[in-house]
Design an enzyme around this catalytic site. Structure first.
Site, PDB file in Angstrom:
ATOM      1  N   HIS A   1       1.007   3.895   2.542  1.00 38.99           N
ATOM      2  CA  HIS A   1       0.155   3.610   3.706  1.00 38.99           C
ATOM      3  C   HIS A   1      -0.573   4.853   4.214  1.00 38.99           C
ATOM      4  O   HIS A   1      -0.922   4.927   5.393  1.00 38.99           O
ATOM      5  CB  HIS A   1       0.984   3.034   4.866  1.00 38.99           C
ATOM      6  CG  HIS A   1       1.510   1.656   4.633  1.00 38.99           C
ATOM      7  ND1 HIS A   1       2.564   1.411   3.806  1.00 38.99           N
ATOM      8  CD2 HIS A   1       1.109   0.453   5.103  1.00 38.99           C
ATOM      9  CE1 HIS A   1       2.813   0.109   3.790  1.00 38.99           C
ATOM     10  NE2 HIS A   1       1.940  -0.497   4.568  1.00 38.99           N
TER      11      HIS A   1
ATOM     12  N   GLU B   1      -5.348 -10.895   0.070  1.00 39.85           N
ATOM     13  CA  GLU B   1      -6.508 -10.007  -0.087  1.00 39.85           C
ATOM     14  C   GLU B   1      -7.425 -10.444  -1.229  1.00 39.85           C
ATOM     15  O   GLU B   1      -8.644 -10.283  -1.151  1.00 39.85           O
ATOM     16  CB  GLU B   1      -6.050  -8.560  -0.292  1.00 39.85           C
ATOM     17  CG  GLU B   1      -5.497  -7.898   0.971  1.00 39.85           C
ATOM     18  CD  GLU B   1      -4.014  -8.121   1.176  1.00 39.85           C
ATOM     19  OE1 GLU B   1      -3.409  -8.886   0.388  1.00 39.85           O
ATOM     20  OE2 GLU B   1      -3.446  -7.539   2.115  1.00 39.85           O
TER      21      GLU B   1
END
Lengths: 337, 313
Positions: free
Chosen positions: A135, A67
């Site tokens: 999440h 990322e």
């Protein structure tokens, strides 16, 4: 086309977003799409489906699980004239690449004295979906707190495409928060249609939508909580309480006018937020309204995710997530107190 | 082609700029943290003949020399360093955040963040099938940030035209390289298929020769890694007490033989250069920089009201 016969009503937000992206990529070859699993898979939630097939690997690229590298790459590419649309699979992953978002993308226009702009969109999935603490977050206030980022969060599938078009065409970095339950929700089952009949029209950022009118209180919210709040409002109506529901659509820029004028009319503001309670959107909206309307002494309340990591098991998750019942309870307390 | 006299003049200008900046810190005109590149001039001078108008350079918190060789407007840069309006960023960036989009030059104050951003500039060229490469400047300290490893992988995978240029000045603030860095930085690209070399970064010819190869590879879509040994002659920042480096170490490292400028001067004189002409050239370059500095310092102070504008374009 009338709403009732619009075939787009059969599509969920991920399908609507992928169509909007496809159309916009067809119009603008500066747009490139990066992210994990955005290519062959079409995104784990399907919002980039068909794009690689149509535009090839040159424009739609699966990235390694890196990322920092691909968000940084997007910053450089944006400054070099492209318009990257980057998918961060879950917003929770921002922890590994926040530097490139808040220290680089958000600040470079200002730090350069306006010499550069960073027109990139960071699309990311947010919200509770039974995936627990790492999440399931929304984190909208985290981005909204950091100067230089626009923060957009559709509250109904039909608004997704128009907001995404505005985000892509904006010269500034935009964090585009897609609630997982909206990504999977067919537009026709949403509690308000949004712009489902005008999917190719950009929706200006900073323009809230009053999605239900009522005179007893204002519920200001965004994302999936818009749907929850509308459901709560219909329950409240059975009790004779009429709630006005304001879907902010973007946290930055914030439509202060719609928010404060509604609160001025109803005299009561309940903020519903699936992000954490403390130091969050609920406190901020209430501060805006109280500063603006202090002479009217508005009554205010907030209903947000309590300050705990989000638990995994369904009964525990349900215990922390705002839902129509808890929203209605909070509204009743505010109105009847 | 490397012209040694041109390189000499260039390095003299770099030194004069950095010394003027040091004086600006002492005078208080520059109130913020300041990092100068004295001792590291041969690296910038070694890549200078290889940089073209098509290239991008993304530099670090010690960026001035790279800006100069990528032909960023020096007065505009100095105005920014001296906290004036009318420079590169109108006083909003400061010396670690210089942006000159007309040259595709920028730098960032976050160690290692330059590397993935440079990939973006390289990607844009690759995507547009345009000429040009991106130089990702990093220090030895930045070689230990995860983004460097991620970027080596991604650059190799996507065959991006990028040169990773590591200035190994031996220190990350106070921590010596060997206390922070395992193995050889120049070999860190090998697992990804990126060839690396380490050269003496005080020898402009050595830098140029290696950079010529690295730039050539990158222009052909093969990322390259070049590590240049040098020594940080100043503290990490101006005002750093620098007590963490032993005097004996500094005395051994900061000699005429290891000063990139004096080293080249001696070499030019040992060749057929006329010493008086070199002295004249040096004076001329210093006078040129003095004019730049005067012009930059004469610019107005920023208007405090401007602090609140320009968050969004």
């Amino acid at each position: 086309m009338s709403t009732a016969t619009n075939p787009a009503l059969q599509l969920n937000m991920s399908q609507l977003l992928s169509r909007a992206l496809e159309a916009e990529m067809g119009r603008d070859d500066r747009i490139v799409v990066f992210g994990e699993d955005v290519g062959g898979l079409g995104g784990v939630f399907g919002a980039t489906r068909n794009l690689q097939r149509r535009f090839g690997e040159r424009r739609v690229r699966d990235t390694p699980i890196s990322e920092m590298a691909f968000t940084g790459l997007a910053v450089g590419a944006a400054q070099a004239g492209l318009r990257p649309v980057v998918e961060l699979m879950f917003v929770d992953f921002i922890g590994v690449c926040l530097d490139q978002v808040y220290n680089q993308a958000a600040k470079n226009a200002y730090m350069s004295g306006g010499a550069v702009s960073v027109p990139l969109v960071l699309r990311t999935a947010v919200g509770l979906i039974g995936a627990a603490a790492q999440h399931s977050q929304v984190l909208s206030a985290t981005f909204a707190h950091l100067p230089g980022l626009k923060v957009v969060m559709p509250g109904t599938p039909g608004d997704g495409p128009g907001l995404l078009l505005s985000a892509i065409r904006d010269e500034n970095p935009v964090v585009f928060l897609e609630h997982k339950l909206l990504l999977k929700q067919r537009a026709g089952t949403a509690r308000h249609p949004g712009a489902i009949d005008a999917l190719d029209q950009p929706i200006p950022l900073g323009q809230a939508a009053t999605v239900r009118s009522g005179g007893d209180l204002t519920i200001a919210t965004a994302g999936w909580a818009v749907q929850q709040s509308l459901e709560a409002a219909s329950v409240l109506a059975d009790d004779g309480i009429e709630a006005e529901v304001v879907d902010l659509r973007s946290l930055v820029p914030l439509d202060r006018e719609t928010l404060t004028s509604s609160a001025a009319r109803t005299g009561r503001l309940l903020v519903v937020d699936e992000d954490y309670l403390s130091y969050g959107m609920s406190g901020e909206l209430i501060a805006v309204v109280c500063e603006e309307l202090w002479e009217h002494r508005p009554r205010v309340a907030r209903h947000a995710l309590p300050d705990v990591p989000i638990p995994a098991s369904r009964p525990l998750e349900e215990a922390v997530m705002p839902n129509p019942r808890t929203i209605a309870e909070a509204a009743r307390r505010l109105v009847l107190a | 082609m490397l012209d040694l006299e041109v390189a000499y003049r260039s390095m003299v200008r770099m030194r004069a700029v950095e010394e003027a900046v040091q004086l600006g810190v002492i005078s208080g005109e520059i109130h913020g943290e300041m990092h100068v590149g004295i001792g590291q001039e041969a690296i910038a001078a070694g890549i200078e003949p290889l940089l073209t108008d098509d290239d991008a350079v993304v530099s670090t918190h010690r960026p001035h020399l790279h800006a100069l060789v990528h032909r960023v407007n020096p007065v505009a840069m100095l105005a920014e360093l001296f906290e004036r309006d009318g420079g590169l960023c109108h006083g909003k960036g400061g010396h670690m955040h210089l942006f000159s989009p007309d040259r595709d030059f920028m730098c960032t104050g976050i160690v290692g963040a330059s590397v993935p951003i440079a990939l973006g500039y390289a990607f844009a060229r690759h995507y547009r099938e345009r000429a040009g490469l991106a130089v990702a400047v990093l220090g030895d300290g930045a070689a230990n940030i995860g983004a460097f490893a991620e970027s080596l992988n991604l650059a190799a995978l996507w065959r991006l035209p990028v040169v990773f240029l590591c200035e190994d000045n031996g220190y990350g603030i106070s921590v010596a390289r060997d206390a922070a860095t395992a193995g050889a930085i120049e070999r860190r690209g090998e697992p990804y298929g990126i060839p690396g070399r380490r050269v003496d970064g005080t020898d402009v010819t050595a830098v140029y020769d290696a950079a010529e190869q690295a730039f050539g590879q990158a222009r052909a879509g093969q990322p390259a890694l070049l590590v240049c040994d040098c020594y940080r002659w100043s503290g990490h920042y101006e005002g750093d007490t620098d007590h963490y480096r032993a005097q004996a170490e500094k005395d051994a490292a900061m000699t005429a033989e290891r000063d990139p400028i004096q080293r080249l001067r001696a070499r030019l004189i040992a060749g057929r250069a006329n010493e008086d002409e070199l002295t004249e050239a040096e004076a001329a370059e210093r006078a040129r920089v003095a004019e730049w500095v005067a012009e930059a310092r004469a610019k107005p102070s920023p208007n405090p009201a401007d602090a609140l504008s320009g968050v969004f374009v």
